[in-house]
Write a protein that holds these residues in place. Structure first.
Motif, PDB file in Angstrom:
ATOM      1  N   ILE A  30       0.811  -1.157  -0.171  1.00  0.00           N
ATOM      2  CA  ILE A  30      -0.197  -0.065   0.087  1.00  0.00           C
ATOM      3  C   ILE A  30       0.962   1.432  -0.244  1.00  0.00           C
ATOM      4  N   SER A  31       2.098   0.997  -0.623  1.00  0.00           N
ATOM      5  CA  SER A  31       2.813   2.433  -0.455  1.00  0.00           C
ATOM      6  C   SER A  31       2.239   3.157  -1.466  1.00  0.00           C
ATOM      7  N   PHE A  32       2.513   4.520  -1.093  1.00  0.00           N
ATOM      8  CA  PHE A  32       1.840   5.712  -2.008  1.00  0.00           C
ATOM      9  C   PHE A  32       2.476   5.851  -3.198  1.00  0.00           C
ATOM     10  N   ARG A  33       3.469   5.436  -3.635  1.00  0.00           N
ATOM     11  CA  ARG A  33       4.293   5.639  -4.784  1.00  0.00           C
ATOM     12  C   ARG A  33       4.114   4.092  -5.558  1.00  0.00           C
ATOM     13  N   PRO A  34       3.595   4.031  -6.594  1.00  0.00           N
ATOM     14  CA  PRO A  34       3.625   2.575  -7.051  1.00  0.00           C
ATOM     15  C   PRO A  34       4.885   2.127  -7.285  1.00  0.00           C
ATOM     16  N   GLU A  35       6.032   2.886  -7.503  1.00  0.00           N
ATOM     17  CA  GLU A  35       7.465   2.248  -7.721  1.00  0.00           C
ATOM     18  C   GLU A  35       7.934   1.731  -6.356  1.00  0.00           C
ATOM     19  N   ASP A  36       7.485   2.172  -5.139  1.00  0.00           N
ATOM     20  CA  ASP A  36       7.986   1.592  -4.000  1.00  0.00           C
ATOM     21  C   ASP A  36       7.165   0.210  -3.721  1.00  0.00           C
ATOM     22  N   ARG A  37       6.063  -0.128  -4.431  1.00  0.00           N
ATOM     23  CA  ARG A  37       5.540  -1.476  -4.013  1.00  0.00           C
ATOM     24  C   ARG A  37       6.482  -2.845  -4.648  1.00  0.00           C
ATOM     25  N   TYR A  38       5.838  -3.873  -4.608  1.00  0.00           N
ATOM     26  CA  TYR A  38       6.683  -4.833  -5.310  1.00  0.00           C
ATOM     27  C   TYR A  38       6.647  -4.897  -6.857  1.00  0.00           C
ATOM     28  N   ALA A  39       7.578  -5.320  -7.427  1.00  0.00           N
ATOM     29  CA  ALA A  39       7.514  -5.397  -8.869  1.00  0.00           C
ATOM     30  C   ALA A  39       6.361  -5.995  -9.513  1.00  0.00           C
ATOM     31  N   GLY A  40       5.862  -6.828  -8.812  1.00  0.00           N
ATOM     32  CA  GLY A  40       4.893  -7.600  -9.386  1.00  0.00           C
ATOM     33  C   GLY A  40       4.155  -8.626  -8.393  1.00  0.00           C
ATOM     34  N   MET A  41       3.003  -9.172  -8.883  1.00  0.00           N
ATOM     35  CA  MET A  41       2.229 -10.149  -7.841  1.00  0.00           C
ATOM     36  C   MET A  41       3.248 -11.375  -7.491  1.00  0.00           C
ATOM     37  N   ASP A  80       7.172 -13.179  -1.032  1.00  0.00           N
ATOM     38  CA  ASP A  80       7.406 -12.719   0.224  1.00  0.00           C
ATOM     39  C   ASP A  80       6.426 -13.127   1.060  1.00  0.00           C
ATOM     40  N   LEU A  81       5.154 -13.459   0.772  1.00  0.00           N
ATOM     41  CA  LEU A  81       4.209 -14.132   1.760  1.00  0.00           C
ATOM     42  C   LEU A  81       4.738 -15.493   1.919  1.00  0.00           C
ATOM     43  N   GLN A  82       5.093 -16.328   1.240  1.00  0.00           N
ATOM     44  CA  GLN A  82       5.506 -17.441   1.149  1.00  0.00           C
ATOM     45  C   GLN A  82       6.753 -17.458   2.237  1.00  0.00           C
ATOM     46  N   HIS A  83       7.635 -16.597   2.051  1.00  0.00           N
ATOM     47  CA  HIS A  83       9.124 -16.631   2.780  1.00  0.00           C
ATOM     48  C   HIS A  83       8.418 -16.244   4.340  1.00  0.00           C
ATOM     49  N   PHE A  84       7.445 -15.685   4.674  1.00  0.00           N
ATOM     50  CA  PHE A  84       6.729 -15.131   5.974  1.00  0.00           C
ATOM     51  C   PHE A  84       6.254 -16.460   6.239  1.00  0.00           C
ATOM     52  N   LEU A  85       5.518 -17.164   5.763  1.00  0.00           N
ATOM     53  CA  LEU A  85       4.898 -18.684   5.883  1.00  0.00           C
ATOM     54  C   LEU A  85       6.006 -19.714   6.310  1.00  0.00           C
ATOM     55  N   ASN A  86       7.063 -19.511   5.666  1.00  0.00           N
ATOM     56  CA  ASN A  86       8.334 -20.662   5.845  1.00  0.00           C
ATOM     57  C   ASN A  86       9.110 -20.140   7.104  1.00  0.00           C
ATOM     58  N   HIS A  87       8.773 -18.906   7.781  1.00  0.00           N
ATOM     59  CA  HIS A  87       9.856 -18.383   8.660  1.00  0.00           C
ATOM     60  C   HIS A  87      11.065 -17.895   8.191  1.00  0.00           C
ATOM     61  N   GLU A  88      11.137 -17.737   7.041  1.00  0.00           N
ATOM     62  CA  GLU A  88      12.304 -17.038   6.261  1.00  0.00           C
ATOM     63  C   GLU A  88      12.435 -15.392   6.153  1.00  0.00           C
ATOM     64  N   PRO A  89      13.306 -14.709   6.140  1.00  0.00           N
ATOM     65  CA  PRO A  89      13.598 -13.223   5.992  1.00  0.00           C
ATOM     66  C   PRO A  89      12.540 -12.853   4.950  1.00  0.00           C
ATOM     67  N   VAL A  90      12.029 -11.653   5.017  1.00  0.00           N
ATOM     68  CA  VAL A  90      11.198 -11.268   3.932  1.00  0.00           C
ATOM     69  C   VAL A  90      11.813  -9.917   3.143  1.00  0.00           C
ATOM     70  N   CYS A  91      11.721  -9.726   1.923  1.00  0.00           N
ATOM     71  CA  CYS A  91      12.319  -8.607   1.374  1.00  0.00           C
ATOM     72  C   CYS A  91      11.595  -7.373   1.652  1.00  0.00           C
ATOM     73  N   ALA A  92      10.531  -7.387   2.189  1.00  0.00           N
ATOM     74  CA  ALA A  92       9.976  -5.941   2.417  1.00  0.00           C
ATOM     75  C   ALA A  92      10.679  -5.552   3.767  1.00  0.00           C
ATOM     76  N   ALA A  93      11.398  -6.148   4.553  1.00  0.00           N
ATOM     77  CA  ALA A  93      11.860  -6.090   5.706  1.00  0.00           C
ATOM     78  C   ALA A  93      13.248  -6.307   5.879  1.00  0.00           C
ATOM     79  N   ALA A  94      14.303  -5.520   6.185  1.00  0.00           N
ATOM     80  CA  ALA A  94      15.550  -6.104   6.458  1.00  0.00           C
ATOM     81  C   ALA A  94      15.719  -6.486   8.012  1.00  0.00           C
ATOM     82  N   PRO A  95      15.681  -7.636   8.043  1.00  0.00           N
ATOM     83  CA  PRO A  95      15.501  -8.272   9.542  1.00  0.00           C
ATOM     84  C   PRO A  95      17.118  -7.953  10.216  1.00  0.00           C
ATOM     85  N   SER A  96      17.153  -7.959  11.457  1.00  0.00           N
ATOM     86  CA  SER A  96      18.217  -7.869  12.125  1.00  0.00           C
ATOM     87  C   SER A  96      18.964  -9.306  12.025  1.00  0.00           C
TER      88      SER A  96
END
Length: 753
Positions: free
Chosen positions: A308-319, A325-341
């Motif tokens: 829901i980024s205000f600018r389209p270019e800040d969203r994901y490049a595609g679905m 990234d949702l699959q990464h989250f469900l697999n307990h893997e780091p996601v591209c949307a956040a840079a985990p510590s």
């Protein structure tokens, strides 16, 4: 900004006022919106009946029939009303010819004469019919005439997400993943939905999501954009992206925003924005970004916030990227949307690999102790500082021991991943203790070598790049070039090899000149190339001073194997000029260096292509190489390159024995290879390559048993292969099962890898 409310938005506003108990008069509401007054007067009575609002509201409206209509001359019998939208009502129906339950969407009678609405309705049916995806509602048929317009679709025994509640963020992520994959498929087909919202995502009884209502869909080819005129914009205001609402710009990124807004509301259990007045809401969407979502699952919140980024270019490049990234989250893997510590990465890794995580608990505990002691250091007391230093030393020693122990073990994917997870802690401790960067470089070298051995080339590349950044020496650059070449990145690998030659070929340090030899061999494309000649000249000087150095001897053997004629007249004193003998001796003397044995196996594979002229010495060398390859496979069973090379050598050796008329020996060698592979087969860490080769060889043995009529032996071997297939889940499973299940046809020879 001028209000640009569509007819659908006005209808939704009217219904919201009715549901809140402040039902306006239809005539007064229509008069307040002169641009759509006539349409509102005709449509609102029907909408109220479809919504089933209370009699106190509807008694003031013109009478509308509530009977279920009929579809004469069609294959469908309507049973009951399921719901309604801006253009029609959906009924549960029975398809008479197939006796199955379907859903039929019927265009509102008041809109039949509206050409634009009718075309839009027919377009919806055609669009959905183009799409074939398990998470998109399927269209079965359609019919349009002057009296009615409808289409029949898959019956989803569930309800829209607007009528569902969720308490588990992972359940919402799973739903979002299904919807994202469906929309990714639609986008690949050039279809832009344009009306994604909770009500248009249907959840069935099996908790599967189905995307519906493509009434506003556009065909958008080539990933471009379509700009709507202001008066033609339609959709549900709350889920429209800023660029579409403000400028009419429609791209695939607008669907992503709508899906993100939907997931936001499911997680937050409240609207995306608090404004309820359409004009204020439109201004708010176009003015500034939505407040970021915060929830108990920060990675999921980061994914939704990116959508829901205000600018389209800040969203994901595609679905597809959103789904990944949702699959990464469900697999307990780091996601591209956040840079985990590093700590966050470690926690995610523990969830993914709880068994392997036990190996790192001691190191993690010491690291935690160090952090606690470091905090105590702010007390500025000598005792606290001394304690912090002692804890840091313990943590340093513990992590160093973990790296050393795992480096000594056979490489495996789990060990490699564990080392990669622990590296940030090691780097932190080294920094606090002012340890030399060489310690971090050594840790990266261990990770890189393990990853290279297990075929995890992406991780190996990361580790060697870290080494090059810390110290751009010849060895890490060469290792990085090797890793890049294995991934098909030949241009970058070649450039790195050239850098090594240019910087280190004339170095005074023997180790650096030796790395230049490796780089020259990597650059050589022909046996008699100038790079090989130059490599030989450097090696000659190195071996003159260090004739017993195994690495120097190994590279000399590689040069001999590449082109023996090149060095027929040139000899290096004290060094055996036979590549096979050199490699056999090196592999026996240094079993911890698999590249020596692997080079011998690959040399023998090349020689076996021209084995008809083999002399007795050649046969003896071949037999010794086969024996050594068995030891090599037993020691390095997780190295895919070694597995492939060893099985290829045995397969060709067996063929060589058969051509030589030694059938009994060929069968014995086949049994030996099968025995080795069977020992490795049930190791949970073993690669698919081992399993594929074993099953393939078993299938080879099954065919002659079938042809010879040995039904007992054939049945026994079939059962054995069936048990092995239960432990194999690789890409060749369908082919293996097909061969096993057709006893009346020849299986054919399993090709060597």
């Amino acid at each position: 900004m001028t209000e640009n409310r569509s007819l659908e938005e006005l209808v939704e506003q009217f219904l919201e006022q009715c549901r809140s108990g402040n039902a306006p008069e239809v005539s007064a509401f229509a008069a307040a919106h002169p641009g759509h007054a006539s349409e509102l007067l005709n449509l609102l009575p029907l909408v109220l009946e479809m919504e089933g609002l209370n009699a106190e509201i509807t008694r003031r409206l013109p009478h509308q029939t509530s009977e279920v209509p009929e579809l004469p001359d069609s294959d469908y019998r309507l049973i009951r009303r399921l719901g309604s939208g801006g253009t029609g009502v959906v009924f549960e129906a029975l398809q008479l010819s197939l006796n199955r339950k379907v859903a039929v969407k019927l265009l509102s009678p008041l809109l039949l004469k509206d050409t634009a609405r009718r075309v839009q309705f027919e377009n919806e049916a055609r669009v959905i019919a183009m799409l074939h995806h398990p998470n998109i509602v399927k269209v079965f048929g359609a019919g349009c005439s002057a009296e009615r317009c409808y289409y029949a679709m898959e019956f989803i025994g569930g309800r829209g997400l607007d009528r569902c509640e969720f308490s588990d963020p992972r359940e919402i992520a799973r739903i979002g993943l299904q919807a994202a994959r469906a929309l990714a498929y639609a986008h690949r087909c050039g279809i832009l939905h344009r009306d994604i919202k909770p009500a248009n995502l249907l959840l069935d009884e099996a908790r599967e999501v189905h995307v519906s209502d493509f009434g506003l869909a556009f065909v958008l080819r080539g990933g471009g954009e379509i700009v709507e005129k202001e008066e033609a914009r339609s959709g549900t205001l709350r889920y429209m992206s800023p660029e579409r609402l403000a400028h009419g710009v429609n791209t695939f990124a607008t669907d992503q925003y709508s899906l993100g807004a939907t997931l936001y509301e499911l997680v937050a259990k409240s609207p995306l924005l608090p404004e309820r007045n359409p004009g204020e809401l439109a201004k708010r969407i176009c003015r500034e970004p939505v407040p970021p979502l915060r929830c108990s699952a920060p990675d999921l919140a980061a994914i939704i916030n990116k959508c829901i980024s205000f600018r389209p270019e800040d969203r994901y490049a595609g679905m597809d990227d959103l789904a990944a990234d949702l699959q990464h989250f469900l697999n307990h893997e780091p996601v591209c949307a956040a840079a985990p510590s590093p700590a966050r990465r470690f926690r995610l890794w523990i969830k993914r690999k709880p068994a392997v995580a036990a190996l790192g608990f001691a190191a993690a505990f010491c690291a935690a102790a160090f952090v606690a002691a470091l905090a105590a250091g702010y007390l500025r007391t000598t005792a606290a500082l001394n304690q912090a230093e002692r804890n840091a030393a313990v943590a340093d020693a513990t992590l160093s021991q973990v790296f050393a122990r795992l480096a000594e073990q056979l490489p495996s994917q789990k060990n490699t991943q564990l080392l990669s997870t622990l590296l940030p802690y090691y780097r932190m401790i080294a920094g606090e203790r002012n340890l030399p960067e060489s310690r971090i470089s050594e840790a990266n070298a261990v990770i890189g070598e393990c990853a290279l051995r297990t075929g995890n080339y992406a991780l190996a590349e990361e580790a060697f790049r870290n080494m090059v950044e810390l110290s751009p020496d010849a060895f890490p650059i060469n290792q990085l070039a090797t890793t890049l070449k294995k991934q098909g990145k030949s241009a970058e690998a070649t450039e790195l090899s050239r850098q090594v030659v240019a910087r280190f070929a004339d170095s005074k340090q023997p180790e650096e000149r030796f790395e230049a030899v490796r780089a020259l061999l990597a650059l050589s494309e022909a046996p008699e190339s100038k790079e090989r000649s130059r490599a030989f000249g450097i090696l000659e000087t190195l071996l003159a001073d260090h004739p017993d150095n195994p690495e120097y001897r190994f590279q000399y053997a590689q040069l001999l194997a590449g082109n023996p004629r090149l060095f027929r007249k040139e000899r290096i004193p004290g060094v055996e000029p036979n590549a096979v003998v050199l490699l056999l001796r090196l592999a026996d003397a240094c079993p911890e260096q698999p590249e020596y044995g692997l080079a011998l196996v690959e040399l023998m594979l090349r020689r076996l292509r021209y084995a008809r002229g083999f002399q007795e010495q050649n046969r003896q060398e071949l037999a010794e190489a086969v024996q050594l390859s068995e030891r090599l496979l037993g020691r390095w069973p997780n190295d895919p390159q070694i597995v492939s090379a060893v099985v290829s050598l045995h397969t060709r050796y067996i063929g060589f024995l058969r051509r030589d008329g030694k059938e009994p020996q060929a069968w014995r060698e086949t049994d030996r290879l099968l025995g080795i592979l069977e020992i490795l087969f049930y190791n949970p860490e073993i690669s698919d390559a081992v399993k594929e080769n074993l099953i393939g060889l078993q299938l080879q043995r099954l065919e002659p048993l079938r042809r010879s009529g040995k039904s007992g032996e054939s049945a026994s071997l079939r059962e054995k292969i069936k048990r092995e297939l239960d432990y194999y889940h690789g890409p060749m499973l369908p082919e293996f099962r097909k061969k096993l299940e057709k006893p009346d046809r020849a299986i054919g020879i399993f090709p060597p890898p």
